[in-house]
Design a protein around this motif. Structure first.
Motif, PDB file in Angstrom:
ATOM      1  N   ALA A 189       0.823  -1.206   0.000  1.00 20.77           N
ATOM      2  CA  ALA A 189       0.000   0.000   0.000  1.00 20.77           C
ATOM      3  C   ALA A 189       0.860   1.261   0.000  1.00 20.77           C
ATOM      4  CB  ALA A 189      -0.932  -0.003   1.210  1.00 20.77           C
ATOM      5  N   ASP A 193       2.404   1.664  -3.385  1.00 23.20           N
ATOM      6  CA  ASP A 193       1.327   1.993  -4.322  1.00 23.20           C
ATOM      7  C   ASP A 193       0.815   3.407  -4.086  1.00 23.20           C
ATOM      8  OD1 ASP A 193      -0.592   1.387  -6.315  1.00 23.20           O
ATOM      9  OD2 ASP A 193      -2.074   0.851  -4.781  1.00 23.20           O
ATOM     10  N   GLY A 194       1.199   3.999  -2.953  1.00 28.02           N
ATOM     11  CA  GLY A 194       0.705   5.328  -2.613  1.00 28.02           C
ATOM     12  C   GLY A 194      -0.762   5.336  -2.225  1.00 28.02           C
ATOM     13  N   THR A 195      -1.288   4.160  -1.806  1.00 22.86           N
ATOM     14  CA  THR A 195      -2.716   4.083  -1.455  1.00 22.86           C
ATOM     15  C   THR A 195      -2.908   3.566  -0.037  1.00 22.86           C
ATOM     16  OG1 THR A 195      -2.792   1.865  -2.429  1.00 22.86           O
ATOM     17  CG2 THR A 195      -3.505   3.698  -3.820  1.00 22.86           C
ATOM     18  N   ALA A 196      -1.924   3.894   0.840  1.00 19.30           N
ATOM     19  CA  ALA A 196      -1.961   3.317   2.182  1.00 19.30           C
ATOM     20  C   ALA A 196      -3.270   3.581   2.910  1.00 19.30           C
ATOM     21  CB  ALA A 196      -0.783   3.834   3.006  1.00 19.30           C
ATOM     22  N   VAL A 224      -6.066   4.792   1.411  1.00 15.32           N
ATOM     23  CA  VAL A 224      -7.100   5.068   0.411  1.00 15.32           C
ATOM     24  C   VAL A 224      -8.122   3.929   0.375  1.00 15.32           C
ATOM     25  CG1 VAL A 224      -7.476   5.399  -2.068  1.00 15.32           C
ATOM     26  CG2 VAL A 224      -5.431   6.340  -0.977  1.00 15.32           C
ATOM     27  N   GLY A 279      -7.773   0.557  -1.613  1.00 11.37           N
ATOM     28  CA  GLY A 279      -6.367   0.167  -1.666  1.00 11.37           C
ATOM     29  C   GLY A 279      -6.193  -1.223  -1.063  1.00 11.37           C
ATOM     30  N   ASP A 328      -7.370  -2.003   2.510  1.00  8.41           N
ATOM     31  CA  ASP A 328      -8.755  -1.746   2.885  1.00  8.41           C
ATOM     32  C   ASP A 328      -9.408  -2.941   3.575  1.00  8.41           C
ATOM     33  OD1 ASP A 328     -10.641   0.149   3.086  1.00  8.41           O
ATOM     34  OD2 ASP A 328     -11.678  -0.408   1.243  1.00  8.41           O
ATOM     35  N   ARG A 385      -7.893  -6.741  -4.485  1.00  4.02           N
ATOM     36  CA  ARG A 385      -7.318  -5.396  -4.341  1.00  4.02           C
ATOM     37  C   ARG A 385      -5.804  -5.456  -4.285  1.00  4.02           C
ATOM     38  NH1 ARG A 385     -11.595  -3.486  -0.031  1.00  4.02           N
ATOM     39  NH2 ARG A 385     -13.022  -2.516  -1.490  1.00  4.02           N
ATOM     40  N   ALA A 412      -3.121  -3.710  -6.817  1.00  5.36           N
ATOM     41  CA  ALA A 412      -2.034  -2.832  -6.366  1.00  5.36           C
ATOM     42  C   ALA A 412      -0.686  -3.391  -6.816  1.00  5.36           C
ATOM     43  CB  ALA A 412      -2.068  -2.702  -4.844  1.00  5.36           C
ATOM     44  N   ARG A 417      -0.015  -2.440 -10.339  1.00  8.31           N
ATOM     45  CA  ARG A 417       0.381  -1.025 -10.480  1.00  8.31           C
ATOM     46  C   ARG A 417       1.836  -0.833 -10.066  1.00  8.31           C
ATOM     47  NH1 ARG A 417      -5.000  -0.205  -8.436  1.00  8.31           N
ATOM     48  NH2 ARG A 417      -4.243   0.006  -6.293  1.00  8.31           N
TER      49      ARG A 417
END
Ligand SMILES: Nc1ncnc2c1ncn2[C@@H]1O[C@H](COP(=O)(O)OP(=O)(O)OP(=O)(O)O)[C@@H](O)[C@H]1O
Ligand SMILES: Cc1ncc(CO)c(N)n1
Length: 539
Positions: free
Chosen positions: A147, A150-153, A155, A158, A161, A174, A178, A181
């Motif tokens: 996460a 991915d820069g979605t810690a 989010v 993400g 989640d 999910r 990630a 990506r």
């Protein structure tokens, strides 16, 4: 050729994680391990106390000392700690590439310890990302690290989640998204790890920069709290195996097999009182035992009186038990997807087996064993001949089994039992029959977890029928019965008692008989059986 693997990582003085775990993992998989220390960590199985980072110039000296002298076949990078350390490793790798030295780099982006302690400065995250982009061939983040990369810690949607709670399937989808990506962004293969997902499975997958799914492995979750250092160990294993094979999917398949065994054997270690380490060298125990036996030393080097004899039997059977847990037959029996003809064919063989088993227990009842041992097995002989046969009749109808074809594994197992309970010392006989009690009791516990999962998935059934609508619910419940579990514990105690009265040669024969019986249990579940008409459906 023996591959030379360099770990660049932090330390764990308790030996479960970091560089110590890396060296053990490399050795366990047949490589030659080397190590350059990034930072010294005062930690144990409860957590991190403090971190000391020596000047980075000294790290560079360590790295140069290795690469000036030794040809490196792969590098594994673990804890970096600070941006400066990450930049130092980055620069060394850049210089190696400029000098024409190309070796695969596995980057385990260590950010948080399993205890929850942070192992990376906030401002170092960018430096680790840059290192991943420039030099990594494989990244092995856990869900939280994925996460971050991915820069979605934080989010929604993400990979984090639905970690720990929530729906494991959705969480896994999910995580894979990630992973794709991050793989594309860093131009590296990403090993997406499901160890932190909720549920019974711990899926792992390899995704390529172009989004291709290179491999996906759904290993069963090992029931243990000893997971300290699994990430370090897996990434070192991947570096070692890839250096040997040049193939990521094959490396993952072999690494997971080894790691699952190391997790399964971890309860035999007694290291710390928190989240303990895994047993990296679990598969080496048998070799060392054999050398010691040849040298005339006692079993396992321990004094015969130290600990329970059956503890050592259990430890020695770890691999076989894991193989049983992974059998398609067992997995599908637990989740209820086993085709019914296959189940019936198994039960028909089992009914034939139980008749012979009852005779083997009768032989123990007639042996020279002490009276309480003989009465235990006399009762067992009756139980085997009656209660379990009744259960079989529920499933197999009135078929008396006359035209049943006895499978090759069934005859092997039956011959083995009758030979060991009739002709060998009684101590060897009780060791030979123990797996039939003990392994079944353990497998029943595993299977009943499958049953519970099944019930939870169809709650409307569970209120009316005691076993939900699981097709094999009544059969599973019989082996999870407290009476059967007690009999298994009692049989185990008799084997411990037998070992105390046995000489060294007899104890060795007991161990051999126990392990052989475990293998036969495994082969019995795995046997390819004709699903013939000889097995008539239940009337
Ligand atoms: N209880 C378990 N049973 C089976 N496999 C497990 C278990 N726990 C972790 N694993 C496996 O161990 C490997 C490491 O996974 P995990 O996601 O726990 O990494 P990590 O968080 O980096 O590890 P660490 O605890 O060292 O920080 C994965 O292959 C995962 O499937
Ligand atoms: C040194 C070190 N690296 C990695 C981890 C992650 O488990 C740890 N606990 N310690």
């Amino acid at each position: 050729m023996t591959v030379r693997i360099l770990s660049i990582a932090g330390t764990d003085p308790t030996g479960g994680a970091g560089i110590q775990a890396d060296l053990k993992s490399v050795a366990a998989l047949g490589g030659y391990g080397m190590a350059a220390v990034t930072c010294l960590v005062a930690q144990n199985t409860h957590g991190v106390r403090s971190i000391h980072t020596p000047p980075v110039a000294f790290l560079r000296e360590q790295l140069d000392a290795v690469s000036d002298d030794v040809a490196i076949d792969a590098v594994k990078i673990g804890m970096l700690g600070t941006a400066e350390v990450a930049a130092t490793v980055h620069a060394w790798l850049t210089d190696q590439r400029a000098a024409g030295r190309r070796f695969p780099v596995v980057l385990d982006p260590v950010m948080v310890a399993s205890s929850g302690d942070r192992l990376l400065d906030q401002d170092a995250e960018d430096a680790v990302r840059a290192l991943a982009v420039a030099h990594a061939d494989l990244l092995t983040p856990n869900l939280a690290e994925l996460a971050v990369l991915d820069g979605t810690a934080a989010v929604p949607g993400g990979p984090l989640d639905s970690a720990e709670d929530g729906d494991p399937v959705e969480g896994w989808d999910r995580a894979l998204a990630a992973g794709r990506r991050v793989a594309a962004h860093t131009d590296s293969v990403v090993l997406v790890k499901g160890g932190h997902l909720p549920g019974e499975r711990t899926p792992d997958a390899l995704v390529a920069p172009d989004g291709a799914l290179l491999a996906e492995i759904a290993a069963p979750r090992v029931a243990t709290r000893n997971t300290h250092g699994t990430g370090c160990s897996l990434s070192s294993a991947m570096a070692t195996l890839y250096a040997r094979t040049g193939a990521w999917p094959a490396s993952l398949a072999a690494a997971k097999r080894w790691l699952t065994g190391a997790l399964a054997a971890s309860d035999g270690l007694d290291v710390g009182s928190g989240t303990g380490p895994v047993h990296h060298g679990h598969h080496l125990d048998a070799a060392v035992d054999a050398w010691l036996a040849e040298a005339g030393a006692s079993d396992g080097g321990a004094s015969p009186e130290a600990g329970r004899f059956t503890d050592r039997l259990w430890e020695r059977s770890t691999d076989i038990r894991r193989q049983i847990d992974e059998l398609e037959f067992i997995v599908r029996l637990a989740d209820g997807t086993l085709p019914e003809p296959r189940f019936r064919a198994y039960l028909a063989q089992d009914a034939a087996y139980l008749q012979a088993y009852s005779r083997a227990l009768s032989a123990l009842a007639a042996s020279s064993a002490p009276a309480h041992v003989r009465t235990f097995f006399a009762r067992g002989a009756i139980t085997a001949a009656t209660e379990e046969t009744v259960l079989h009749r529920q499933w197999l109808g009135d078929d008396d089994g006359q035209d049943l074809q006895i499978g090759p594994v069934t005859s092997q197992y039956v011959d083995f039992l009758l030979a060991h309970t009739g002709r060998e010392p009684w101590q060897v006989g009780v060791a030979a029959v123990l797996p039939c009690y003990w392994l079944y009791a353990e497998i029943a516990a595993t299977l009943s977890r499958g049953l519970e999962a099944h019930r939870a998935a169809s709650p409307e059934q569970s209120s009316t029928a005691s076993n939900g609508d699981h097709p094999y619910g009544t059969w599973l419940a019989a082996y999870d019965d407290p009476g059967f579990q007690d009999a298994a514990a009692a049989c185990r105690a008799l084997v411990d008692e037998a070992a105390q009265t046995a000489d060294e040669a007899t104890r060795r024969a007991m161990t051999t008989a126990f392990l052989r019986a475990c293998e036969l249990e495994r082969d019995f579940f795995a046997a390819e059986l004709p699903t013939s008409d000889a097995v008539s459906p239940r009337g």
